[in-house]
Design a protein around this motif. Sequence first.
Motif, short mmCIF file in Angstrom:
data_model
loop_
_atom_site.label_atom_id
_atom_site.label_comp_id
_atom_site.label_asym_id
_atom_site.label_seq_id
_atom_site.Cartn_x
_atom_site.Cartn_y
_atom_site.Cartn_z
N ASP A 41 -16.71 -39.67 -42.65
CA ASP A 41 -15.28 -39.93 -42.48
C ASP A 41 -15.03 -41.00 -41.42
N ALA A 42 -15.77 -40.93 -40.33
CA ALA A 42 -15.62 -41.90 -39.26
C ALA A 42 -15.93 -43.31 -39.75
N LEU A 43 -16.99 -43.45 -40.53
CA LEU A 43 -17.37 -44.77 -41.05
C LEU A 43 -16.32 -45.29 -42.04
N ILE A 44 -15.73 -44.39 -42.81
CA ILE A 44 -14.67 -44.80 -43.74
C ILE A 44 -13.49 -45.37 -42.97
N TYR A 45 -13.08 -44.69 -41.89
CA TYR A 45 -11.97 -45.19 -41.08
C TYR A 45 -12.32 -46.53 -40.42
N LEU A 46 -13.56 -46.66 -39.96
CA LEU A 46 -13.98 -47.93 -39.35
C LEU A 46 -13.95 -49.06 -40.38
N ALA A 47 -14.48 -48.78 -41.57
CA ALA A 47 -14.51 -49.80 -42.62
C ALA A 47 -13.10 -50.22 -43.01
N LEU A 48 -12.19 -49.25 -43.12
CA LEU A 48 -10.80 -49.57 -43.45
C LEU A 48 -10.15 -50.37 -42.32
N GLY A 59 -2.49 -46.58 -45.79
CA GLY A 59 -2.71 -45.36 -45.02
C GLY A 59 -3.15 -44.17 -45.84
N ALA A 60 -2.89 -44.20 -47.15
CA ALA A 60 -3.29 -43.09 -48.02
C ALA A 60 -4.77 -43.15 -48.38
N LEU A 61 -5.38 -44.31 -48.23
CA LEU A 61 -6.77 -44.50 -48.68
C LEU A 61 -7.78 -43.57 -48.00
N LYS A 80 -12.19 -37.74 -49.86
CA LYS A 80 -12.07 -36.71 -50.89
C LYS A 80 -11.36 -35.44 -50.42
N ASP A 81 -10.68 -35.53 -49.27
CA ASP A 81 -9.88 -34.38 -48.84
C ASP A 81 -8.63 -34.23 -49.70
N ILE A 82 -8.08 -35.37 -50.16
CA ILE A 82 -6.97 -35.37 -51.12
C ILE A 82 -7.38 -36.34 -52.23
N PRO A 83 -8.07 -35.89 -53.24
CA PRO A 83 -8.67 -36.80 -54.22
C PRO A 83 -7.68 -37.60 -55.08
N ARG A 84 -6.50 -37.04 -55.38
CA ARG A 84 -5.52 -37.75 -56.21
C ARG A 84 -4.69 -38.70 -55.35
N ILE A 92 1.74 -31.63 -49.61
CA ILE A 92 1.26 -31.13 -50.90
C ILE A 92 0.02 -30.26 -50.70
N LEU A 93 -0.40 -30.08 -49.45
CA LEU A 93 -1.64 -29.34 -49.17
C LEU A 93 -1.40 -27.84 -49.21
N THR A 94 -2.32 -27.14 -49.85
CA THR A 94 -2.25 -25.68 -49.88
C THR A 94 -3.13 -25.06 -48.79
N ASP A 95 -4.10 -25.83 -48.30
CA ASP A 95 -4.99 -25.35 -47.23
C ASP A 95 -5.25 -26.50 -46.26
N VAL A 96 -4.37 -26.64 -45.29
CA VAL A 96 -4.46 -27.76 -44.36
C VAL A 96 -5.71 -27.68 -43.49
N GLU A 97 -6.19 -26.46 -43.22
CA GLU A 97 -7.34 -26.29 -42.35
C GLU A 97 -8.64 -26.75 -43.00
N ALA A 98 -8.61 -27.05 -44.29
CA ALA A 98 -9.80 -27.55 -44.98
C ALA A 98 -10.05 -29.02 -44.70
N LEU A 99 -9.07 -29.72 -44.14
CA LEU A 99 -9.22 -31.16 -43.85
C LEU A 99 -10.15 -31.37 -42.66
#
Length: 479
Positions: free
Chosen positions: A36-43, A84-86, A92-96, A115-122
């Motif tokens: 996740d950290a690398l994804i944010y850095l790349a973005l 910001g949605a990317l 894959k925390d919110i795939p759609r 739209i999250l049903t389980d926020v603690e899963a993020l």
Amino acid sequence: MNYLMIFHILGWVIQLEGIFFLPPAITGFCYGEITDALIYLALGVGCMVLGRLFRLRKSSNSIFYAKEGFVVVALSWIVISIIGALPFVLTKDIPRYPDALFEIISGFTTTGSSILTDVEALSHANLLWRSFSHWIGGMGVLVFILAILPMTGGSTMNLMKAESPGPSVGKLVPKIQQTAFLLYAIYLAMTVVETILLLIGGMPLFDSICHAFGTAGTGGFGIKGDSIAGYSVYLQNVITIFMFLFGVNFTFYYYILIRKVKDAFLMDEVRWYFLIYFAAVTLLTTTLVIHGGAVAESIQTVAFQVASIMTTTGYATADFNLWPEFARALMVCLMFIGACAGSTGGGIKVSRIMIYLKQVKKELMQQIHPKRIQVLKMDGKALPHSVVHSCNTLLMTYIVIFIVSLLLICLDGFDMTTNFTSIAATLNNIGPGLNIVGPTGNFSEFSTLSKFVLMFDMLAGRLEIIPMMVLFHPATWKK
């Protein structure tokens, strides 16, 4: 239309978002969420490159007129939302993507609907990004840019007017850049103070930062499934106080800073804001006590929920969806009133409610005394006709958007209370509504079409409608 200047400012906005990706990247590394950290850095790197490409050519004419101001503000909020949605999708925390877009628009516009049903899963990185988006959107990304970048004088006021909430925007100090800097300084200082007070109360550092971001931006994204209900009474009271404070016009704090305390408390809107809040707390507490609630507990719960709804924050310590009908109806009314102009809160704004009531009074007196000259005043000063006219225009446009949005989401077949409060919650940037979208519910059951309608409403509500309408009006793009 000054297209080159629009692209130039959009370039700065995109690069700034790239910088904003750094905190969640650092958070990811701290919690061992390397991917996740690398994804944010790349973005972040991608935004810096893309933003620079947008700024390769700059117009020799840097003057911005009102039309360009509305367009660039609306486009900026759409662009930062699209980008910001990317992270949600790529991690894959919110795939759609439509769901991810709904979530981040709700974050940037400080709405707090989810739209999250389980926020603690993020992941921790994504939880911080959700909350940080509130802080970014609370004061406004373009106000931040105005605070740190020198721009041509005439254009800066048009940008600030287009992004700042309220019927009128003025300078606190002679230069707009200084005004923007001062606003962000107050905003940051209050956020830091709240974070420290939450830490003193035993809240973990990560939780404290996320909740301070959510309170400052009056957004209300929680990081726990029960929002704030699981925390101590002390922590709930700290958040109550700061929700209320962030709903106050920031000019009030400026007067306090320059030791004009009397002028601060003579502001009509601030006095009405205090009056409405304490009146609502009194009425709702009385209602709950009559229906069997304990006095002390009812006061504490109601004080929190009224601050949350009136400032359009959306945090919850109780499911007000289960309250008596009078209490539910009063909470819905507070959704529409909202906070003060010049605050981070949403809604129609207390100042506009005051103007509408003054207009009704003026019209009644005009019928009784036709020859009497009536002047609308606020803070002892006559209100310009342009301000009154803009308030009336906004109200009519607001009603039209509300009705059209309501008809469209009714196609999903939910009950009227759910549909009505869904529009109220998104157009007023509140977050929770009633029934399916109540404090313990979410917006996941709506169709993709309805979600896009609600996304438009969130953006229109945060930008106070006109910039979004100007952006989509064909005449804007004609030569």
